[in-house]
Design a protein around this motif. Structure first.
Motif, PDB file in Angstrom:
ATOM      1  N   LEU A  38      87.766  52.754  -1.816  1.00  0.00           N
ATOM      2  CA  LEU A  38      87.981  51.631  -0.718  1.00  0.00           C
ATOM      3  C   LEU A  38      86.720  51.767   0.188  1.00  0.00           C
ATOM      4  O   LEU A  38      85.964  52.941   0.970  1.00  0.00           O
ATOM      5  N   VAL A  39      86.123  50.737   0.324  1.00  0.00           N
ATOM      6  CA  VAL A  39      86.185  49.718   1.765  1.00  0.00           C
ATOM      7  C   VAL A  39      87.017  49.577   2.597  1.00  0.00           C
ATOM      8  O   VAL A  39      86.455  47.549   1.797  1.00  0.00           O
ATOM      9  N   LEU A  40      86.941  49.650   3.366  1.00  0.00           N
ATOM     10  CA  LEU A  40      88.370  48.983   4.616  1.00  0.00           C
ATOM     11  C   LEU A  40      87.264  48.051   5.855  1.00  0.00           C
ATOM     12  O   LEU A  40      87.265  48.644   6.421  1.00  0.00           O
ATOM     13  N   GLN A  41      87.955  46.566   5.562  1.00  0.00           N
ATOM     14  CA  GLN A  41      87.191  46.552   7.229  1.00  0.00           C
ATOM     15  C   GLN A  41      88.161  46.346   8.183  1.00  0.00           C
ATOM     16  O   GLN A  41      89.575  46.429   8.326  1.00  0.00           O
ATOM     17  N   ARG A  55      95.406  59.674   4.080  1.00  0.00           N
ATOM     18  CA  ARG A  55      96.008  59.074   3.068  1.00  0.00           C
ATOM     19  C   ARG A  55      95.451  59.262   2.076  1.00  0.00           C
ATOM     20  O   ARG A  55      96.051  59.061   0.965  1.00  0.00           O
ATOM     21  N   LEU A  56      95.071  58.556   2.168  1.00  0.00           N
ATOM     22  CA  LEU A  56      93.768  57.696   0.911  1.00  0.00           C
ATOM     23  C   LEU A  56      93.435  58.836   0.491  1.00  0.00           C
ATOM     24  O   LEU A  56      93.389  58.628  -0.930  1.00  0.00           O
ATOM     25  N   ALA A  57      92.518  59.194   1.118  1.00  0.00           N
ATOM     26  CA  ALA A  57      91.746  60.554   0.450  1.00  0.00           C
ATOM     27  C   ALA A  57      92.641  61.306  -0.602  1.00  0.00           C
ATOM     28  O   ALA A  57      92.366  61.597  -1.599  1.00  0.00           O
ATOM     29  N   ALA A  58      93.419  61.712  -0.049  1.00  0.00           N
ATOM     30  CA  ALA A  58      94.634  62.376  -0.868  1.00  0.00           C
ATOM     31  C   ALA A  58      94.675  61.956  -1.882  1.00  0.00           C
ATOM     32  O   ALA A  58      95.442  62.259  -2.879  1.00  0.00           O
ATOM     33  N   LEU A  59      95.077  60.469  -2.134  1.00  0.00           N
ATOM     34  CA  LEU A  59      95.073  59.730  -3.445  1.00  0.00           C
ATOM     35  C   LEU A  59      94.147  59.809  -4.691  1.00  0.00           C
ATOM     36  O   LEU A  59      93.860  59.244  -5.782  1.00  0.00           O
ATOM     37  N   GLY A  60      92.240  59.872  -3.552  1.00  0.00           N
ATOM     38  CA  GLY A  60      91.874  60.278  -4.988  1.00  0.00           C
ATOM     39  C   GLY A  60      90.591  59.278  -4.298  1.00  0.00           C
ATOM     40  O   GLY A  60      89.795  59.489  -5.099  1.00  0.00           O
ATOM     41  N   ALA A  61      90.695  58.655  -3.798  1.00  0.00           N
ATOM     42  CA  ALA A  61      89.847  57.265  -3.422  1.00  0.00           C
ATOM     43  C   ALA A  61      88.389  58.320  -2.060  1.00  0.00           C
ATOM     44  O   ALA A  61      89.140  58.668  -2.158  1.00  0.00           O
ATOM     45  N   ARG A  62      87.379  57.464  -2.140  1.00  0.00           N
ATOM     46  CA  ARG A  62      86.634  57.486  -1.743  1.00  0.00           C
ATOM     47  C   ARG A  62      86.595  56.729  -0.292  1.00  0.00           C
ATOM     48  O   ARG A  62      86.421  55.577  -1.443  1.00  0.00           O
ATOM     49  N   VAL A  63      86.939  56.931   1.090  1.00  0.00           N
ATOM     50  CA  VAL A  63      87.364  56.345   1.826  1.00  0.00           C
ATOM     51  C   VAL A  63      85.774  55.446   2.571  1.00  0.00           C
ATOM     52  O   VAL A  63      85.454  56.694   3.326  1.00  0.00           O
ATOM     53  N   GLU A  64      85.095  54.419   2.696  1.00  0.00           N
ATOM     54  CA  GLU A  64      84.394  53.937   4.026  1.00  0.00           C
ATOM     55  C   GLU A  64      85.170  52.844   4.888  1.00  0.00           C
ATOM     56  O   GLU A  64      86.226  51.970   4.238  1.00  0.00           O
ATOM     57  N   LEU A  65      85.080  53.134   6.416  1.00  0.00           N
ATOM     58  CA  LEU A  65      85.431  52.166   6.755  1.00  0.00           C
ATOM     59  C   LEU A  65      84.369  51.387   6.911  1.00  0.00           C
ATOM     60  O   LEU A  65      83.068  51.899   7.567  1.00  0.00           O
ATOM     61  N   VAL A  66      83.890  49.630   7.393  1.00  0.00           N
ATOM     62  CA  VAL A  66      83.115  49.152   8.064  1.00  0.00           C
ATOM     63  C   VAL A  66      83.573  48.738   8.845  1.00  0.00           C
ATOM     64  O   VAL A  66      84.273  47.507   8.835  1.00  0.00           O
ATOM     65  N   ALA A  75      77.502  35.853  11.994  1.00  0.00           N
ATOM     66  CA  ALA A  75      77.548  37.128  11.802  1.00  0.00           C
ATOM     67  C   ALA A  75      78.051  37.666  10.144  1.00  0.00           C
ATOM     68  O   ALA A  75      77.164  38.662   9.966  1.00  0.00           O
ATOM     69  N   LEU A  76      79.098  36.986   9.992  1.00  0.00           N
ATOM     70  CA  LEU A  76      79.817  37.702   9.234  1.00  0.00           C
ATOM     71  C   LEU A  76      79.345  37.784   7.484  1.00  0.00           C
ATOM     72  O   LEU A  76      79.435  38.692   6.868  1.00  0.00           O
ATOM     73  N   ALA A  77      78.685  36.484   7.576  1.00  0.00           N
ATOM     74  CA  ALA A  77      77.705  35.988   6.655  1.00  0.00           C
ATOM     75  C   ALA A  77      76.207  37.293   6.303  1.00  0.00           C
ATOM     76  O   ALA A  77      76.375  37.651   5.073  1.00  0.00           O
ATOM     77  N   ALA A  78      76.074  37.021   6.883  1.00  0.00           N
ATOM     78  CA  ALA A  78      74.499  38.343   7.174  1.00  0.00           C
ATOM     79  C   ALA A  78      75.284  39.954   6.739  1.00  0.00           C
ATOM     80  O   ALA A  78      74.812  40.109   5.729  1.00  0.00           O
ATOM     81  N   ALA A  79      76.321  40.399   7.601  1.00  0.00           N
ATOM     82  CA  ALA A  79      76.889  41.494   7.495  1.00  0.00           C
ATOM     83  C   ALA A  79      77.143  41.516   5.849  1.00  0.00           C
ATOM     84  O   ALA A  79      77.677  42.505   5.413  1.00  0.00           O
ATOM     85  N   ALA A  80      78.495  40.683   5.550  1.00  0.00           N
ATOM     86  CA  ALA A  80      78.269  40.589   3.869  1.00  0.00           C
ATOM     87  C   ALA A  80      77.450  41.028   2.922  1.00  0.00           C
ATOM     88  O   ALA A  80      77.777  41.749   1.628  1.00  0.00           O
ATOM     89  N   ASP A  81      76.765  40.004   3.463  1.00  0.00           N
ATOM     90  CA  ASP A  81      75.662  39.955   2.204  1.00  0.00           C
ATOM     91  C   ASP A  81      74.655  41.489   1.965  1.00  0.00           C
ATOM     92  O   ASP A  81      74.565  41.748   1.658  1.00  0.00           O
ATOM     93  N   ALA A  82      74.629  42.333   3.158  1.00  0.00           N
ATOM     94  CA  ALA A  82      74.165  43.417   3.356  1.00  0.00           C
ATOM     95  C   ALA A  82      74.652  44.365   2.831  1.00  0.00           C
ATOM     96  O   ALA A  82      75.140  45.465   2.319  1.00  0.00           O
ATOM     97  N   ALA A 130      79.316  35.271  -0.593  1.00  0.00           N
ATOM     98  CA  ALA A 130      78.469  36.293  -0.094  1.00  0.00           C
ATOM     99  C   ALA A 130      78.436  37.291  -1.756  1.00  0.00           C
ATOM    100  O   ALA A 130      78.185  37.739  -2.307  1.00  0.00           O
ATOM    101  N   LEU A 131      80.303  37.581  -1.741  1.00  0.00           N
ATOM    102  CA  LEU A 131      79.922  38.635  -3.355  1.00  0.00           C
ATOM    103  C   LEU A 131      79.656  37.563  -4.422  1.00  0.00           C
ATOM    104  O   LEU A 131      78.555  38.714  -5.382  1.00  0.00           O
ATOM    105  N   ASP A 132      79.415  36.617  -3.989  1.00  0.00           N
ATOM    106  CA  ASP A 132      78.806  35.631  -5.776  1.00  0.00           C
ATOM    107  C   ASP A 132      77.484  35.589  -5.511  1.00  0.00           C
ATOM    108  O   ASP A 132      76.133  36.299  -6.293  1.00  0.00           O
TER     109      ASP A 132
END
Length: 257
Positions: A38-41, A55-66, A75-82, A130-132
């Protein structure tokens, strides 16, 4: 042995806006249980309760907060690309975050309308772009609202934003196929809002044709299904306990008389 190792072989990494609380938190838990990292905004990572990540890590997920500000589209468009370039393992985007403030035809203001449209429609569109642009593949699930099946002027700017996002869902599914699948989930009355008291919430939920049991985990289950439905695009699943059959003429959360 890493408890999530085998599960991660079956899934990938999900980026979820507003993924640390309420329905977004349930979606994160559902995807973690299904094998996703998970990457959580969030607007500010310092405000996130460490217990949520634990709690999320206990389910086996690697979790990053952004920290990404959905209110600032330039700013969002450039940040999403990065972000997507830094995390090429992301293969699912869940556009869950939304702005939900009361207004109607009498009280709508240009500033309020623009705030809702920016977060509820433009930000998801920019993230799909940005995903595409950066990765060129993946899946998107947009969180809509079941009230679009019975629209009314309560929460007018919010509703118009979600209606725009529903149109984005259909158009993006057509445009980005086969590289990116785009679907939607439309929740009904699930969690109490800041504009309801507990008694009113319970009464309204008790009117649902399928009973009052609709919970965030039901929304999460639909997201998990769409994440793995490799031949499904352009679809919206209403998870509303049958609320659309009530033909309400007011939003059950509305404080506007």
């Amino acid at each position: 042995m890493d408890p999530g190792r085998g599960r991660r072989l079956m899934a990938g990494t999900a980026f979820i806006t507003g993924g640390t609380r309420r329905i977004g938190g349930a979606i994160a838990a559902g995807l973690a249980a299904a094998g996703y990292d998970l990457v959580l905004q969030t607007r500010d990572t310092a405000t996130v309760d460490p217990a949520v990540v634990a709690r999320l890590a206990a389910l086996g997920a690697r979790v990053e907060l952004v920290a990404l500000d959905l209110d600032r589209p330039e700013a969002l468009a450039a940040a999403a690309d990065a972000l997507f370039r830094r995390r090429p393992d992301i293969d699912l985007v869940v556009n869950n975050a939304s702005r939900f403030e009361p207004d109607d035809f009498a009280s709508l203001t240009p500033a309020g309308f623009n705030r809702h449209m920016t977060v509820n429609a433009l930000a998801p569109l920019l993230l799909i772009q940005a995903l595409d642009r950066t990765l060129g593949r993946g899946a998107v699930v947009n969180v809509l609202d079941a009230k679009l099946a019975w629209p009314h002027p309560d929460f007018l700017s919010y509703t118009l934003g979600k209606a725009a996002l529903a149109t984005v869902t259909d158009l993006a599914a057509r445009y980005y196929a086969p590289r990116i699948r785009v679907n939607g989930v439309a929740p009904g009355l699930t969690l109490i809002s800041p504009f309801q008291d507990a008694d009113r919430f319970a009464a309204e939920k008790g009117k649902l044709p399928l009973g009052p049991g609709l919970g965030p985990e039901d929304i999460a289950g639909a997201v998990v299904f769409l994440a793995g439905a490799r031949q499904v695009t352009g679809q919206v699943i209403a998870v509303d306990g049958g609320e659309r059959y009530l033909a309400r003429d007011r939003d059950p959360s509305s404080p506007i008389e």
